[in-house]
Design an enzyme around this catalytic site. Structure first.
Site, PDB file in Angstrom:
ATOM      1  N   GLU A   1      -5.219   9.821   9.312  1.00 17.22           N
ATOM      2  CA  GLU A   1      -3.818   9.724   9.755  1.00 17.22           C
ATOM      3  C   GLU A   1      -3.559  10.582  10.987  1.00 17.22           C
ATOM      4  O   GLU A   1      -2.704  10.260  11.797  1.00 17.22           O
ATOM      5  CB  GLU A   1      -2.886  10.096   8.601  1.00 17.22           C
ATOM      6  CG  GLU A   1      -3.137   9.154   7.436  1.00 17.22           C
ATOM      7  CD  GLU A   1      -1.941   8.822   6.606  1.00 17.22           C
ATOM      8  OE1 GLU A   1      -1.054   9.672   6.507  1.00 17.22           O
ATOM      9  OE2 GLU A   1      -1.933   7.699   6.049  1.00 17.22           O
TER      10      GLU A   1
ATOM     11  N   ASP B   1       0.867  -1.187   0.000  1.00 10.63           N
ATOM     12  CA  ASP B   1       0.000   0.000   0.000  1.00 10.63           C
ATOM     13  C   ASP B   1       0.897   1.227   0.000  1.00 10.63           C
ATOM     14  O   ASP B   1       2.108   1.132   0.244  1.00 10.63           O
ATOM     15  CB  ASP B   1      -0.881  -0.009   1.258  1.00 10.63           C
ATOM     16  CG  ASP B   1      -1.750   1.242   1.346  1.00 10.63           C
ATOM     17  OD1 ASP B   1      -2.344   1.627   0.323  1.00 10.63           O
ATOM     18  OD2 ASP B   1      -1.823   1.853   2.432  1.00 10.63           O
ATOM     19  N   SER B   2       0.301   2.370  -0.248  1.00  6.13           N
ATOM     20  CA  SER B   2       1.050   3.620  -0.197  1.00  6.13           C
ATOM     21  C   SER B   2       1.504   3.944   1.223  1.00  6.13           C
ATOM     22  O   SER B   2       2.367   4.786   1.416  1.00  6.13           O
ATOM     23  CB  SER B   2       0.165   4.753  -0.704  1.00  6.13           C
ATOM     24  OG  SER B   2      -1.020   4.809   0.070  1.00  6.13           O
TER      25      SER B   2
ATOM     26  N   CYS C   1     -11.226   3.320  -0.546  1.00  2.00           N
ATOM     27  CA  CYS C   1      -9.916   3.806  -0.069  1.00  2.00           C
ATOM     28  C   CYS C   1      -9.579   3.037   1.195  1.00  2.00           C
ATOM     29  O   CYS C   1     -10.463   2.760   2.019  1.00  2.00           O
ATOM     30  CB  CYS C   1      -9.993   5.310   0.220  1.00  2.00           C
ATOM     31  SG  CYS C   1      -8.500   5.961   0.985  1.00  2.00           S
TER      32      CYS C   1
ATOM     33  N   CYS D   1      -3.828  -0.848  -1.998  1.00  2.00           N
ATOM     34  CA  CYS D   1      -4.143   0.561  -2.218  1.00  2.00           C
ATOM     35  C   CYS D   1      -5.142   0.719  -3.376  1.00  2.00           C
ATOM     36  O   CYS D   1      -4.897   0.223  -4.476  1.00  2.00           O
ATOM     37  CB  CYS D   1      -2.828   1.262  -2.553  1.00  2.00           C
ATOM     38  SG  CYS D   1      -2.972   2.994  -2.906  1.00  2.00           S
TER      39      CYS D   1
ATOM     40  N   HIS E   1      -8.278   3.893   3.876  1.00  2.01           N
ATOM     41  CA  HIS E   1      -8.485   4.568   5.163  1.00  2.01           C
ATOM     42  C   HIS E   1      -9.951   4.664   5.589  1.00  2.01           C
ATOM     43  O   HIS E   1     -10.246   4.863   6.759  1.00  2.01           O
ATOM     44  CB  HIS E   1      -7.928   5.990   5.099  1.00  2.01           C
ATOM     45  CG  HIS E   1      -6.431   6.060   5.041  1.00  2.01           C
ATOM     46  ND1 HIS E   1      -5.702   5.417   4.073  1.00  2.01           N
ATOM     47  CD2 HIS E   1      -5.540   6.708   5.826  1.00  2.01           C
ATOM     48  CE1 HIS E   1      -4.412   5.672   4.267  1.00  2.01           C
ATOM     49  NE2 HIS E   1      -4.289   6.460   5.324  1.00  2.01           N
TER      50      HIS E   1
HETATM   51  N1  DGL Z   1      -3.958   3.898   0.047  1.00  2.00           N
HETATM   52  C1  DGL Z   1      -4.631   4.970  -0.644  1.00  2.00           C
HETATM   53  C2  DGL Z   1      -5.885   4.426  -1.333  1.00  2.00           C
HETATM   54  O1  DGL Z   1      -6.465   3.439  -0.929  1.00  2.00           O
HETATM   55  C3  DGL Z   1      -4.989   6.108   0.279  1.00  2.00           C
HETATM   56  C4  DGL Z   1      -3.798   6.906   0.762  1.00  2.00           C
HETATM   57  C5  DGL Z   1      -3.027   7.552  -0.369  1.00  2.00           C
HETATM   58  O2  DGL Z   1      -3.552   8.472  -1.027  1.00  2.00           O
HETATM   59  O3  DGL Z   1      -1.898   7.150  -0.559  1.00  2.00           O
HETATM   60  O4  DGL Z   1      -6.299   4.976  -2.317  1.00  2.00           O
END
Ligand code: DGL
Length: 260
Positions: free
Chosen positions: A148, A6-7, A180, A69, A182
């Protein structure tokens, strides 16, 4: 071994769901905290980062890759599948399958980062199931930062959610995809705002269930009897207090983050 990237640490919502459904499958996670967020970045950049993340996971023993992600799933899946010769899972297809199955009226909302919403992939895949479905998508770029910061129940978060979700007011959606990593952490607030008649689709749960079905008769990743979630490895490209905080919120237990 299942490799998940993931990011950042948000993708641990997916890792946690996978751990719960496939507890005996060793799991290796990479959170690209040094370069997060991906949501506002271009497709080309997200593709390049995704290739590097996948290489790291393969080098460390992954036999299957899960792109946790949504932003990377939306724009980099095709490239990764061309580049690497191993199964690559993403989070969009399982969420779409779940949404299409659950929606009675065929009016589906999708929320996500700018990269995800601008890709139009959710819409495209939902229409492949049924061209008559109405899909309404909204980018909600501020939500990642609020999660976050740990602002999971603050007045300001509720105000921002109200503003974003009011977009769906006139469309009478019966299903809303949390597109997403989050957003599952805000699911209670989101449910409250959209009302109980709207079903939320959590892409992390949908992905874990999809993965489980795919692995039942497969030998790509086999369970190791006695393996426990605590043996799984969680790597990050930078170590920060924020990341530790979010990881702990997601898992509800201390998680040792290792520097990749
Ligand atoms: N992991 C990203 C997503 O699910 C969210 C956080 C980011 O923008 O890196 O799109």
């Amino acid at each position: 071994m299942i490799g998940i990237f993931d990011s950042g640490v948000g993708g641990m919502t997916v890792a946690k769901a996978v751990e719960q459904l496939l507890p005996e499958h060793p799991l290796l996670y990479l959170g690209d905290i040094a370069r997060t967020p991906y949501g506002p970045k271009s497709a080309k950049t997200i593709e390049e980062y995704s290739i590097e993340n996948t290489r790291f996971l393969i080098r460390n023993g992954a036999k299957i890759i899960v792109i946790a992600c949504n932003s990377a799933s939306s724009v980099a899946t095709g490239r990764l599948r061309r580049e690497f010769n191993l199964p690559i899972f993403e989070v969009i297809t399982p969420a779409v399958n779940a949404a299409v199955k659950q929606s009675a009226t065929g009016r589906i909302g999708v929320i996500g980062t700018r990269a995800t919403i601008d890709s139009g992939l959710y819409e495209k895949l939902i229409h492949q199931h049924n061209a008559k479905f109405k899909v309404v998508s909204k980018a909600c770029p501020l939500l990642v930062s609020l999660v976050e910061e740990g602002w999971l129940n603050k007045r300001e978060t509720k105000m921002i959610l109200r503003r974003y979700l009011s977009y769906f007011k006139d469309f009478q959606i019966d299903t809303l995809v949390l597109g997403c990593t989050h957003y599952p952490l805000l699911s209670q607030l989101i449910q409250h705002r959209v009302g109980r008649r709207v079903q939320l689709i959590d892409s992390s749960q949908a992905t874990a269930q999809y993965l489980k079905q795919c692995l039942v008769d497969s030998t790509i990743s086999t369970p190791i009897p006695g393996h426990t979630a605590r043996e799984n490895k969680y790597y990050v490209t930078d170590l920060t207090k924020t990341a530790e905080g979010v990881a702990q919120t997601i898992f509800q237990r201390p998680i040792e983050l290792l520097r990749a």
